[in-house]
Design an enzyme around this catalytic site. Structure first.
Site, PDB file in Angstrom:
ATOM      1  CG  ASP A   1       7.054   9.734   9.247  1.00 32.90           C
ATOM      2  OD1 ASP A   1       6.949   8.114   8.389  1.00 32.90           O
ATOM      3  OD2 ASP A   1       5.960  10.086   9.267  1.00 32.90           O
TER       4      ASP A   1
ATOM      5  CG  HIS B   1       3.151   8.016   9.414  1.00 35.63           C
ATOM      6  ND1 HIS B   1       3.484   8.530   8.389  1.00 35.63           N
ATOM      7  CD2 HIS B   1       1.968   7.363   8.533  1.00 35.63           C
ATOM      8  CE1 HIS B   1       1.951   8.440   7.000  1.00 35.63           C
ATOM      9  NE2 HIS B   1       1.571   7.738   7.172  1.00 35.63           N
TER      10      HIS B   1
ATOM     11  CG  HIS C   1      -6.076   9.343  -0.866  1.00 41.06           C
ATOM     12  ND1 HIS C   1      -5.665   8.955   0.772  1.00 41.06           N
ATOM     13  CD2 HIS C   1      -4.482   9.040  -1.314  1.00 41.06           C
ATOM     14  CE1 HIS C   1      -4.647   9.256   0.415  1.00 41.06           C
ATOM     15  NE2 HIS C   1      -4.095   8.783   0.025  1.00 41.06           N
TER      16      HIS C   1
ATOM     17  CD  GLU D   1      -3.076  12.244  -0.068  1.00 42.72           C
ATOM     18  OE1 GLU D   1      -3.067  11.803  -0.363  1.00 42.72           O
ATOM     19  OE2 GLU D   1      -2.639  11.943   1.603  1.00 42.72           O
TER      20      GLU D   1
ATOM     21  CD  GLU E   1      -4.890   9.635   4.455  1.00 41.98           C
ATOM     22  OE1 GLU E   1      -4.354   9.621   3.399  1.00 41.98           O
ATOM     23  OE2 GLU E   1      -4.431  10.373   5.390  1.00 41.98           O
TER      24      GLU E   1
END
Length: 281
Positions: free
Chosen positions: A106, A103, A273, A270, A234
């Protein structure tokens, strides 16, 4: 550049299931052919900078537990950013995996203004390019953090404040430009704040239309700059809000078709998730 992992020479070798070496891959063998393709081509394994270098190891009841000097109090933010990158790319190189992901927050600190945040990111991207050239690591995906800052408490694309919508759009535009600059294979959008705690304080139809408008803008900018990577959504249910509009893959597919976006986006699934949504992977 000082080493953060001086006891690891790297790259980590393949040892097989019978190996007693603690730092050895037991199953992953990059050049092994599986169904006509190298294992490395089947499994595009990245190091995720958020999980591995930016999370302090805290939970809702306690403070950070990880020994990460760049997260220590009193460290100048840009100095910390450079140290984090040094550690991350040393880790990528010694692990021997081909990809990394991140990100914007990050790798670069949030500034007092958007212009300052952009300048911080620009300075750090130049350092990332140097690390990439040195290590051969490639960017699997980039994304913008539209969830940590308090401005996004009520959403980003679905926020009722038009100034927040505009700020989120500018942040994604910048990060999509950066992903394109670094040769990223994908750009990911995670709508963790695009949802609600209760139906009593939301307008479902209006918020869904705003989210679709936002995603159309992203797709248009992708075409404008010539980014050839894939745009990925996502799904991530119940984290952190009670319900997100991208609840699961079926919901995302229906949303994309309803708003004419099915040719622009794919889904980044993911496993955990899926578990949160009550599904199997």
């Amino acid at each position: 550049m000082a080493s953060f992992f001086p006891d690891v020479t790297g790259p980590i070798p393949f040892g097989g299931l019978g190996s007693a070496e603690p730092l050895a891959f037991k199953v992953y063998e990059p050049d092994r052919e599986v169904l006509g393709r190298r294992m490395e081509d089947h499994l595009r394994i990245p190091v995720c900078l958020w999980h591995s270098f930016n999370w302090p190891g805290s939970d809702v009841f306690g403070s950070g537990t990880f020994d990460r000097p760049w997260l220590a109090a009193g460290v100048e933010p840009m100095e910390a950013a450079r140290a984090r990158l040094d550690a991350a790319f040393e880790f990528v190189e010694k692990l021997g995996v081909p990809f990394y992901t991140f990100h914007d927050r990050d790798v670069a600190p949030e500034g007092r203004t958007f212009a300052e945040s952009r300048a911080n990111l620009d300075a750090v991207v130049a350092a990332i390019e140097t690390h990439m050239e040195r290590t051969g690591a490639r960017l699997l995906w980039g994304t913008a953090n539209l969830f940590s800052h308090p401005r996004y408490a009520a959403g980003a694309a679905t926020n009722p404040d038009p100034d927040v919508f505009a700020y989120a759009a500018a942040q994604v535009k910048l990060m999509l430009d950066v992903t394109h600059r670094l040769g990223g294979a994908n750009y990911v959008l995670w709508g963790g704040r695009e949802g609600y705690e209760t139906l009593l304080n939301t307008d479902l139809a209006r918020e869904e239309a705003q989210l679709a408008r936002f995603l159309h803008l992203v797709a248009e900018h992708k075409q404008r700059i010539g980014f050839t990577g894939t745009l990925l959504l996502e799904p991530k249910p119940q984290e952190p809000t009670k319900h997100q509009y991208d609840y699961d893959s079926a919901t995302v597919d229906a949303f994309l078709v309803r708003h004419g976006l099915q040719d622009e986006y794919r889904v980044n699934i993911e496993a955990n998730h899926a578990t949160l949504a009550g599904h199997s992977f």
